[in-house]
Design a protein around this motif. Structure first.
Motif, PDB file in Angstrom:
ATOM      1  N   VAL A   1       5.237  10.423  -5.311  1.00 24.39           N
ATOM      2  CA  VAL A   1       4.851   9.201  -4.602  1.00 24.39           C
ATOM      3  C   VAL A   1       5.870   8.095  -4.866  1.00 24.39           C
ATOM      4  O   VAL A   1       6.285   7.384  -3.949  1.00 24.39           O
ATOM      5  N   ALA A   2       6.312   7.971  -6.123  1.00 23.79           N
ATOM      6  CA  ALA A   2       7.270   6.914  -6.444  1.00 23.79           C
ATOM      7  C   ALA A   2       8.564   7.106  -5.673  1.00 23.79           C
ATOM      8  O   ALA A   2       9.215   6.144  -5.284  1.00 23.79           O
ATOM      9  N   LYS A   3       8.934   8.361  -5.424  1.00 21.78           N
ATOM     10  CA  LYS A   3      10.210   8.610  -4.758  1.00 21.78           C
ATOM     11  C   LYS A   3      10.106   8.510  -3.247  1.00 21.78           C
ATOM     12  O   LYS A   3      11.014   8.024  -2.590  1.00 21.78           O
ATOM     13  N   ILE A   4       9.003   8.964  -2.681  1.00 20.81           N
ATOM     14  CA  ILE A   4       8.923   9.017  -1.220  1.00 20.81           C
ATOM     15  C   ILE A   4       8.441   7.689  -0.634  1.00 20.81           C
ATOM     16  O   ILE A   4       8.609   7.437   0.553  1.00 20.81           O
ATOM     17  N   SER A   5       7.889   6.827  -1.477  1.00 19.32           N
ATOM     18  CA  SER A   5       7.335   5.572  -0.986  1.00 19.32           C
ATOM     19  C   SER A   5       8.419   4.690  -0.368  1.00 19.32           C
ATOM     20  O   SER A   5       9.473   4.500  -0.952  1.00 19.32           O
ATOM     21  N   PRO A   6       8.173   4.145   0.838  1.00 20.62           N
ATOM     22  CA  PRO A   6       9.182   3.306   1.478  1.00 20.62           C
ATOM     23  C   PRO A   6       9.305   1.921   0.829  1.00 20.62           C
ATOM     24  O   PRO A   6      10.322   1.276   0.961  1.00 20.62           O
ATOM     25  N   LEU A   7       8.247   1.478   0.162  1.00 16.42           N
ATOM     26  CA  LEU A   7       8.264   0.182  -0.516  1.00 16.42           C
ATOM     27  C   LEU A   7       7.945   0.407  -1.986  1.00 16.42           C
ATOM     28  O   LEU A   7       7.557   1.494  -2.367  1.00 16.42           O
ATOM     29  N   ASP A   8       8.078  -0.653  -2.796  1.00 20.42           N
ATOM     30  CA  ASP A   8       7.751  -0.497  -4.210  1.00 20.42           C
ATOM     31  C   ASP A   8       6.253  -0.297  -4.387  1.00 20.42           C
ATOM     32  O   ASP A   8       5.472  -1.163  -4.002  1.00 20.42           O
ATOM     33  N   PRO A   9       5.827   0.829  -4.947  1.00 19.31           N
ATOM     34  CA  PRO A   9       4.394   1.027  -5.119  1.00 19.31           C
ATOM     35  C   PRO A   9       3.856   0.217  -6.303  1.00 19.31           C
ATOM     36  O   PRO A   9       4.575  -0.001  -7.273  1.00 19.31           O
ATOM     37  N   LYS A  10       2.614  -0.217  -6.185  1.00 22.26           N
ATOM     38  CA  LYS A  10       1.975  -0.930  -7.303  1.00 22.26           C
ATOM     39  C   LYS A  10       0.984  -0.024  -8.009  1.00 22.26           C
ATOM     40  O   LYS A  10       1.157   0.344  -9.137  1.00 22.26           O
ATOM     41  N   ASP A  11      -0.085   0.331  -7.284  1.00 21.89           N
ATOM     42  CA  ASP A  11      -1.076   1.234  -7.879  1.00 21.89           C
ATOM     43  C   ASP A  11      -0.614   2.677  -7.778  1.00 21.89           C
ATOM     44  O   ASP A  11      -1.096   3.530  -8.494  1.00 21.89           O
ATOM     45  N   GLY A  12       0.285   2.942  -6.842  1.00 25.41           N
ATOM     46  CA  GLY A  12       0.758   4.302  -6.639  1.00 25.41           C
ATOM     47  C   GLY A  12      -0.296   5.165  -5.974  1.00 25.41           C
ATOM     48  O   GLY A  12      -1.031   4.702  -5.098  1.00 25.41           O
ATOM     49  N   PHE A  13      -0.384   6.399  -6.428  1.00 25.35           N
ATOM     50  CA  PHE A  13      -1.272   7.391  -5.821  1.00 25.35           C
ATOM     51  C   PHE A  13      -2.741   6.960  -5.892  1.00 25.35           C
ATOM     52  O   PHE A  13      -3.215   6.564  -6.949  1.00 25.35           O
ATOM     53  N   LEU A  14      -3.447   7.033  -4.775  1.00 26.40           N
ATOM     54  CA  LEU A  14      -4.866   6.682  -4.755  1.00 26.40           C
ATOM     55  C   LEU A  14      -5.755   7.910  -4.562  1.00 26.40           C
ATOM     56  O   LEU A  14      -6.636   8.162  -5.358  1.00 26.40           O
TER      57      LEU A  14
END
Lengths: 217, 145
Positions: B49-62
């Protein structure tokens, strides 16, 4: 309706097609005074922020330019090392631009093959019988939807978290794949898709979805 | 709507607690092994998730969804992972997990002087309170009625 990207993974887990549709640029340029309050580190041929966070610059962001000149590897265009540059007080104020690193093609191939075991594990760890693998995966910044065909090809779209009807888009991509990739006599199975008609129809589809949603697919 | 099972992991991947309610299929391996597999999957999902996310994730995976169940995950700042499997209709599971963290885990595990951090929770009180809490939630109740 924002679609960030489309991935197609073959049945053996290799990435055979990728298209970045609309990835927003996350960039911040700021003027810094001595001493620099961010800790930088050289990793994977990029200068990244290892510690510290301010004004939209987060850990993991990549240093893109110093005083407007782009950073290549760990040095600026004129060959000066970034780490030496930021140590010297006389160089300040420095204007540094940081941004979120885009995934390179190699990283995308790694990501695609990483999804394969996740998909398989999700069905193995199921608390109920006969579960499929991951159909959609939601994080706070995006939603990933996956459709696996009977032959094992996976179609993946990464969209905005509020996107509805991603399944329809995936089915349409499957149609385009069967029409323009599989029926192309020069296309061999499991190989990267390089078909112009496929590209253009996919782009048209994505633009249509962005403009008018999934209602009239 | 129903709740199938729940895992609590600490930041090192130790399975602190496992509870199940309406689970109909076992994984075909020991609980310990299943815990490791589950933690391994969550760990990979997190980096994916951290790598594929287009923006900076906060909570990450839900959460993720398959054809039959939905897995919800809450990761606390201290690295504890609360994982709950429900059916696909369940809503508001994240808030439920936050409540379990705040009202059950902190009260009956962290404040229990006999529990050592990083050890599986064997407390009967914790088990009973968690069971009671899960059974009174609307997500769990609909199936029973």
């Amino acid at each position: 309706m924002v679609i960030y990207g489309v991935y197609i993974v073959s049945k053996s887990g290799g990435l055979i097609y990728n298209y970045d549709h609309n990835i927003p640029k996350v960039e911040t340029e700021k003027s810094f005074s001595f001493p620099l309050d961010l800790k930088l580190q050289y990793e994977n041929k990029k200068v990244i922020v290892a510690f510290g966070q301010r004004d939209g610059i987060n850990v993991g962001h990549v240093l893109q330019s110093v005083n407007g000149s782009p950073v290549i590897g760990r040095s600026t265009e004129d060959g000066r090392d970034v780490f030496d540059l930021i140590e010297v007080k006389e160089n300040y104020p420095l204007s540094l631009r940081f941004g979120r690193a885009r995934a390179t093609t190699n990283e995308k191939i790694v990501l695609a093959s990483m999804f394969y075991p996740l998909f398989a594990l999700a069905s193995q760890l199921s608390p109920v019988p006969k579960s499929s693998g991951i159909e959609s995966l939601t994080a706070d910044t995006f939603k990933l939807s996956c459709f696996q065909t009977l032959t094992g090809v996976k179609f993946i779209v990464v969209t905005d978290p509020n996107m509805q009807g991603a399944e329809l888009v995936l089915k349409r991509i499957y149609e385009i794949y069967s029409d323009y990739a599989l029926k192309n006599p020069f296309y061999s199975l499991e190989m990267p898709i390089r078909c112009e008609l496929f590209d253009t129809s996919l782009h048209t589809l994505l633009e249509l979805v962005e403009k008018s949603g999934t209602a009239n697919l | 709507m129903t709740i199938y099972n729940m895992y609590i992991f600490d930041r090192y991947g130790t399975l602190l607690y496992y509870g199940e309610w309406n689970r109909t299929k076992q994984a075909g391996m020991s609980r310990e092994e299943e815990g490791k597999l589950m933690y391994g999957m969550l760990f990979s999902i997190k980096s994916f998730v951290a790598k594929i996310s287009p923006l900076d994730p906060k909570d990450g995976f839900l959460h993720y969804k398959t054809s039959k169940y939905t897995l919800h995950c809450l990761e606390t700042a201290s690295g504890l992972k609360f994982v709950m499997n429900t059916d696909n209709q369940a809503q508001g599971v994240r808030d439920l997990l936050k409540k379990i963290y705040g009202e059950i885990f902190v009260k009956y595990a962290i404040r229990n002087p006999l529990w050592n951090v990083g050890q599986p929770i064997n407390s009967e009180l914790f088990k009973n309170k968690l069971d009671a809490f899960v059974k009174q939630t609307p997500i769990h109740a609909v199936r029973a009625s």
